[in-house]
Design a protein around this motif. Structure first.
Motif, PDB file in Angstrom:
ATOM      1  N   ARG A   3      60.573  40.376  40.718  1.00  0.00           N
ATOM      2  CA  ARG A   3      60.973  40.092  39.333  1.00  0.00           C
ATOM      3  C   ARG A   3      61.107  38.586  39.174  1.00  0.00           C
ATOM      4  O   ARG A   3      61.688  37.906  40.018  1.00  0.00           O
ATOM      5  CB  ARG A   3      62.310  40.780  39.067  1.00  0.00           C
ATOM      6  CG  ARG A   3      62.849  40.597  37.678  1.00  0.00           C
ATOM      7  CD  ARG A   3      64.140  41.412  37.582  1.00  0.00           C
ATOM      8  NE  ARG A   3      64.656  41.447  36.258  1.00  0.00           N
ATOM      9  CZ  ARG A   3      65.655  40.702  35.823  1.00  0.00           C
ATOM     10  NH1 ARG A   3      66.254  39.859  36.643  1.00  0.00           N
ATOM     11  NH2 ARG A   3      66.069  40.804  34.583  1.00  0.00           N
ATOM     12  N   THR A  63      62.422  35.362  36.872  1.00  0.00           N
ATOM     13  CA  THR A  63      63.321  34.932  35.803  1.00  0.00           C
ATOM     14  C   THR A  63      63.492  33.420  35.860  1.00  0.00           C
ATOM     15  O   THR A  63      63.354  32.814  36.921  1.00  0.00           O
ATOM     16  CB  THR A  63      64.713  35.586  35.931  1.00  0.00           C
ATOM     17  OG1 THR A  63      65.242  35.294  37.220  1.00  0.00           O
ATOM     18  CG2 THR A  63      64.647  37.088  35.722  1.00  0.00           C
ATOM     19  N   GLY A  88      58.913  38.311  33.778  1.00  0.00           N
ATOM     20  CA  GLY A  88      58.173  39.535  34.073  1.00  0.00           C
ATOM     21  C   GLY A  88      58.205  39.810  35.559  1.00  0.00           C
ATOM     22  O   GLY A  88      59.174  39.487  36.230  1.00  0.00           O
ATOM     23  N   SER A  89      57.123  40.384  36.074  1.00  0.00           N
ATOM     24  CA  SER A  89      57.032  40.733  37.491  1.00  0.00           C
ATOM     25  C   SER A  89      55.642  40.437  38.020  1.00  0.00           C
ATOM     26  O   SER A  89      54.669  40.480  37.271  1.00  0.00           O
ATOM     27  CB  SER A  89      57.307  42.230  37.693  1.00  0.00           C
ATOM     28  OG  SER A  89      58.597  42.565  37.279  1.00  0.00           O
ATOM     29  N   VAL A  95      52.701  40.762  35.402  1.00  0.00           N
ATOM     30  CA  VAL A  95      52.998  41.586  34.234  1.00  0.00           C
ATOM     31  C   VAL A  95      54.090  40.860  33.471  1.00  0.00           C
ATOM     32  O   VAL A  95      55.189  40.649  33.989  1.00  0.00           O
ATOM     33  CB  VAL A  95      53.471  43.002  34.635  1.00  0.00           C
ATOM     34  CG1 VAL A  95      53.860  43.800  33.405  1.00  0.00           C
ATOM     35  CG2 VAL A  95      52.393  43.714  35.419  1.00  0.00           C
ATOM     36  N   ILE A  96      53.792  40.466  32.243  1.00  0.00           N
ATOM     37  CA  ILE A  96      54.728  39.699  31.427  1.00  0.00           C
ATOM     38  C   ILE A  96      55.613  40.677  30.665  1.00  0.00           C
ATOM     39  O   ILE A  96      55.130  41.633  30.058  1.00  0.00           O
ATOM     40  CB  ILE A  96      53.970  38.756  30.481  1.00  0.00           C
ATOM     41  CG1 ILE A  96      53.120  37.802  31.322  1.00  0.00           C
ATOM     42  CG2 ILE A  96      54.940  37.996  29.590  1.00  0.00           C
ATOM     43  CD1 ILE A  96      52.134  36.979  30.529  1.00  0.00           C
ATOM     44  N   ALA A  97      56.919  40.418  30.690  1.00  0.00           N
ATOM     45  CA  ALA A  97      57.884  41.369  30.141  1.00  0.00           C
ATOM     46  C   ALA A  97      57.947  41.364  28.623  1.00  0.00           C
ATOM     47  O   ALA A  97      58.197  42.389  28.016  1.00  0.00           O
ATOM     48  CB  ALA A  97      59.264  41.090  30.705  1.00  0.00           C
ATOM     49  N   THR A 116      55.316  34.359  27.043  1.00  0.00           N
ATOM     50  CA  THR A 116      53.928  34.721  27.344  1.00  0.00           C
ATOM     51  C   THR A 116      53.032  33.512  27.533  1.00  0.00           C
ATOM     52  O   THR A 116      52.280  33.430  28.503  1.00  0.00           O
ATOM     53  CB  THR A 116      53.360  35.628  26.232  1.00  0.00           C
ATOM     54  OG1 THR A 116      54.160  36.801  26.151  1.00  0.00           O
ATOM     55  CG2 THR A 116      51.927  36.009  26.518  1.00  0.00           C
TER      56      THR A 116
END
Length: 126
Positions: free
Chosen positions: A67, A69, A79-80, A92-94, A99
Motif C-alpha cells: 500500500r 501513502t 494506491g497499491s 493500482v491508483i486508489a 492520479t
C-alpha cells in the motif's frame, strides 16, 4: 434503581472492560522506529522519496502487494503496487486525487515497491 442509573453503570462497566483488553496498536505518535505502523494499522516497510515527495510502502499481510501513502498529504492514499511476486507488478491508483502524480511517477513507484518487497519478504517453501 432507575433505568438511567442502571444504563450508566452498565456503560461504565463496559468501558472499564474495554480498557482491560489488550488491543493491537493502530498508530503511534511519534512512530515506533523498530516497526512503524501507518494510519490503517499496516506495518510500514520503507519510506522513499519519489519526485521530492515522501511515500510510505506498507505491507498488506497475506497479499502480494504494498500500500502506498504520502507522509505529508491528506488524504494520503495513493494506491497499491500489486502482483509483486509475479513477473509484472503494476500500480493500482486508489482515487482521482493523486492520479496525475502517480501516473507520472509510476515506474519509480513500481521499482521501489519491487526492491522493498524483495528485500523485506521471504517465501516459505514447505
Amino acid at each position: 434503581m432507575s433505568p438511567d442509573h442502571t444504563a450508566r453503570r452498565s456503560r461504565a462497566r463496559y468501558i472499564e472492560a474495554l480498557k482491560a483488553i489488550p488491543l493491537p496498536v493502530r498508530h503511534t505518535d511519534p512512530s515506533d522506529p523498530a516497526l512503524p505502523i501507518d494510519l490503517a494499522g499496516l506495518p510500514v516497510l520503507a519510506t522513499e522519496t519519489v519526485d521530492e515527495r515522501q511515500v510510505r510502502f506498507s505491507l498488506i499481510v497475506g497479499q502480494t502487494r504494498l500500500r502506498l501513502t504520502f507522509t505529508d498529504t491528506h488524504p494520503n492514499l495513493i494506491g497499491s503496487v500489486i502482483n509483486l511476486s509475479a513477473p509484472r507488478a503494476r500500480l493500482v491508483i486508489a482515487g482521482p486525487l493523486h492520479t496525475e502524480w502517480a501516473l507520472a511517477n509510476e515506474p519509480a513507484l513500481i521499482d521501489h515497491a519491487i526492491r522493498i518487497w524483495n528485500a523485506d519478504t521471504r517465501t516459505c517453501n514447505r
